[in-house]
Scaffold this motif. Structure first.
Motif, PDB file in Angstrom:
ATOM      1  N   ALA A   1      -1.010   7.708  -3.297  1.00 30.38           N
ATOM      2  CA  ALA A   1      -1.182   7.341  -1.898  1.00 30.38           C
ATOM      3  C   ALA A   1      -2.590   6.797  -1.653  1.00 30.38           C
ATOM      4  O   ALA A   1      -3.570   7.328  -2.167  1.00 30.38           O
ATOM      5  CB  ALA A   1      -0.905   8.530  -0.996  1.00 30.38           C
ATOM      6  N   GLY A   2      -2.657   5.734  -0.863  1.00 33.66           N
ATOM      7  CA  GLY A   2      -3.938   5.115  -0.522  1.00 33.66           C
ATOM      8  C   GLY A   2      -4.247   3.884  -1.359  1.00 33.66           C
ATOM      9  O   GLY A   2      -5.077   3.073  -0.985  1.00 33.66           O
TER      10      GLY A   2
ATOM     11  N   PHE B   1      -5.100  -2.516  -7.586  1.00 37.85           N
ATOM     12  CA  PHE B   1      -6.046  -3.613  -7.379  1.00 37.85           C
ATOM     13  C   PHE B   1      -7.393  -3.089  -6.920  1.00 37.85           C
ATOM     14  O   PHE B   1      -7.487  -2.385  -5.924  1.00 37.85           O
ATOM     15  CB  PHE B   1      -5.491  -4.601  -6.354  1.00 37.85           C
ATOM     16  CG  PHE B   1      -4.410  -5.454  -6.928  1.00 37.85           C
ATOM     17  CD1 PHE B   1      -4.706  -6.693  -7.458  1.00 37.85           C
ATOM     18  CD2 PHE B   1      -3.111  -5.001  -6.967  1.00 37.85           C
ATOM     19  CE1 PHE B   1      -3.706  -7.477  -8.012  1.00 37.85           C
ATOM     20  CE2 PHE B   1      -2.103  -5.769  -7.517  1.00 37.85           C
ATOM     21  CZ  PHE B   1      -2.407  -7.009  -8.035  1.00 37.85           C
ATOM     22  N   ASN B   2      -8.430  -3.445  -7.673  1.00 38.95           N
ATOM     23  CA  ASN B   2      -9.817  -3.201  -7.307  1.00 38.95           C
ATOM     24  C   ASN B   2     -10.433  -4.576  -7.107  1.00 38.95           C
ATOM     25  O   ASN B   2     -10.664  -5.291  -8.081  1.00 38.95           O
ATOM     26  CB  ASN B   2     -10.560  -2.437  -8.406  1.00 38.95           C
ATOM     27  CG  ASN B   2      -9.986  -1.052  -8.593  1.00 38.95           C
ATOM     28  OD1 ASN B   2      -9.672  -0.388  -7.616  1.00 38.95           O
ATOM     29  ND2 ASN B   2      -9.825  -0.623  -9.833  1.00 38.95           N
ATOM     30  N   ALA B   3     -10.655  -4.944  -5.856  1.00 39.54           N
ATOM     31  CA  ALA B   3     -11.090  -6.292  -5.494  1.00 39.54           C
ATOM     32  C   ALA B   3     -10.000  -7.266  -5.944  1.00 39.54           C
ATOM     33  O   ALA B   3      -8.863  -7.118  -5.553  1.00 39.54           O
ATOM     34  CB  ALA B   3     -12.444  -6.614  -6.082  1.00 39.54           C
ATOM     35  N   GLN B   4     -10.335  -8.229  -6.798  1.00 35.52           N
ATOM     36  CA  GLN B   4      -9.360  -9.216  -7.247  1.00 35.52           C
ATOM     37  C   GLN B   4      -8.772  -8.889  -8.609  1.00 35.52           C
ATOM     38  O   GLN B   4      -7.952  -9.632  -9.124  1.00 35.52           O
ATOM     39  CB  GLN B   4     -10.012 -10.597  -7.318  1.00 35.52           C
ATOM     40  CG  GLN B   4     -10.459 -11.120  -5.990  1.00 35.52           C
ATOM     41  CD  GLN B   4     -11.150 -12.464  -6.141  1.00 35.52           C
ATOM     42  OE1 GLN B   4     -11.355 -12.953  -7.230  1.00 35.52           O
ATOM     43  NE2 GLN B   4     -11.524 -13.051  -5.011  1.00 35.52           N
TER      44      GLN B   4
ATOM     45  N   ARG C   1       0.856  -1.180   0.000  1.00 38.61           N
ATOM     46  CA  ARG C   1       0.000   0.000   0.000  1.00 38.61           C
ATOM     47  C   ARG C   1       0.893   1.230   0.000  1.00 38.61           C
ATOM     48  O   ARG C   1       1.893   1.276   0.700  1.00 38.61           O
ATOM     49  CB  ARG C   1      -0.892   0.018   1.233  1.00 38.61           C
ATOM     50  CG  ARG C   1      -1.808   1.222   1.281  1.00 38.61           C
ATOM     51  CD  ARG C   1      -2.830   1.080   2.398  1.00 38.61           C
ATOM     52  NE  ARG C   1      -3.719   2.218   2.378  1.00 38.61           N
ATOM     53  CZ  ARG C   1      -3.723   3.180   3.297  1.00 38.61           C
ATOM     54  NH1 ARG C   1      -2.877   3.118   4.305  1.00 38.61           N
ATOM     55  NH2 ARG C   1      -4.552   4.167   3.216  1.00 38.61           N
ATOM     56  N   ILE C   2       0.526   2.223  -0.787  1.00 36.70           N
ATOM     57  CA  ILE C   2       1.276   3.476  -0.828  1.00 36.70           C
ATOM     58  C   ILE C   2       0.723   4.371   0.265  1.00 36.70           C
ATOM     59  O   ILE C   2      -0.463   4.708   0.257  1.00 36.70           O
ATOM     60  CB  ILE C   2       1.136   4.161  -2.203  1.00 36.70           C
ATOM     61  CG1 ILE C   2       1.602   3.221  -3.309  1.00 36.70           C
ATOM     62  CG2 ILE C   2       1.924   5.460  -2.224  1.00 36.70           C
ATOM     63  CD1 ILE C   2       1.315   3.741  -4.697  1.00 36.70           C
ATOM     64  N   PHE C   3       1.562   4.768   1.218  1.00 39.44           N
ATOM     65  CA  PHE C   3       1.116   5.602   2.336  1.00 39.44           C
ATOM     66  C   PHE C   3       1.270   7.084   2.041  1.00 39.44           C
ATOM     67  O   PHE C   3       0.516   7.901   2.561  1.00 39.44           O
ATOM     68  CB  PHE C   3       1.866   5.230   3.615  1.00 39.44           C
ATOM     69  CG  PHE C   3       1.408   3.920   4.182  1.00 39.44           C
ATOM     70  CD1 PHE C   3       0.270   3.847   4.957  1.00 39.44           C
ATOM     71  CD2 PHE C   3       2.104   2.758   3.923  1.00 39.44           C
ATOM     72  CE1 PHE C   3      -0.170   2.644   5.473  1.00 39.44           C
ATOM     73  CE2 PHE C   3       1.677   1.547   4.429  1.00 39.44           C
ATOM     74  CZ  PHE C   3       0.538   1.495   5.205  1.00 39.44           C
TER      75      PHE C   3
ATOM     76  N   ILE D   1       3.790  -4.229  -7.933  1.00 40.84           N
ATOM     77  CA  ILE D   1       4.921  -3.651  -8.625  1.00 40.84           C
ATOM     78  C   ILE D   1       5.638  -4.763  -9.369  1.00 40.84           C
ATOM     79  O   ILE D   1       6.075  -5.733  -8.766  1.00 40.84           O
ATOM     80  CB  ILE D   1       5.892  -2.979  -7.643  1.00 40.84           C
ATOM     81  CG1 ILE D   1       5.166  -1.877  -6.872  1.00 40.84           C
ATOM     82  CG2 ILE D   1       7.103  -2.414  -8.379  1.00 40.84           C
ATOM     83  CD1 ILE D   1       5.981  -1.306  -5.733  1.00 40.84           C
ATOM     84  N   GLY D   2       5.750  -4.617 -10.695  1.00 36.53           N
ATOM     85  CA  GLY D   2       6.382  -5.641 -11.522  1.00 36.53           C
ATOM     86  C   GLY D   2       7.880  -5.481 -11.607  1.00 36.53           C
ATOM     87  O   GLY D   2       8.426  -4.409 -11.387  1.00 36.53           O
TER      88      GLY D   2
END
Length: 75
Positions: free
Chosen positions: A66-67, A53-56, A8-10, A72-73
């Protein structure tokens, strides 16, 4: 071998093509493409792909902010 890292990007943002440092469990030395230090657990890499990612369902994006929960590939 290529891996996909998740997190997660803070604060701030992550962009495709950006250089970042990946820190492993041992946290020994810094390894860059210029300095091939053997046994290093901190490596500088260039991000090939960013996924939000939105759900799966991952969605490839140019920049994630952020958020967001991201993948990350090219790790």
């Amino acid at each position: 071998t290529r891996y996909l890292g998740f997190g997660r990007i803070f604060s701030g943002k992550i962009t495709r093509g950006q250089n970042v440092f990946v820190i492993g469990a041992k946290k020994k030395k810094i390894q860059t493409k210029k300095d091939k230090l053997s046994g290093s657990d901190i490596v500088e890499i260039k991000i090939d792909n960013v996924y939000v990612f939105n759900a799966q369902h991952p969605e490839g994006v140019e920049t994630a902010y952020a958020g967001n929960v991201v993948g990350i590939g090219c790790l």
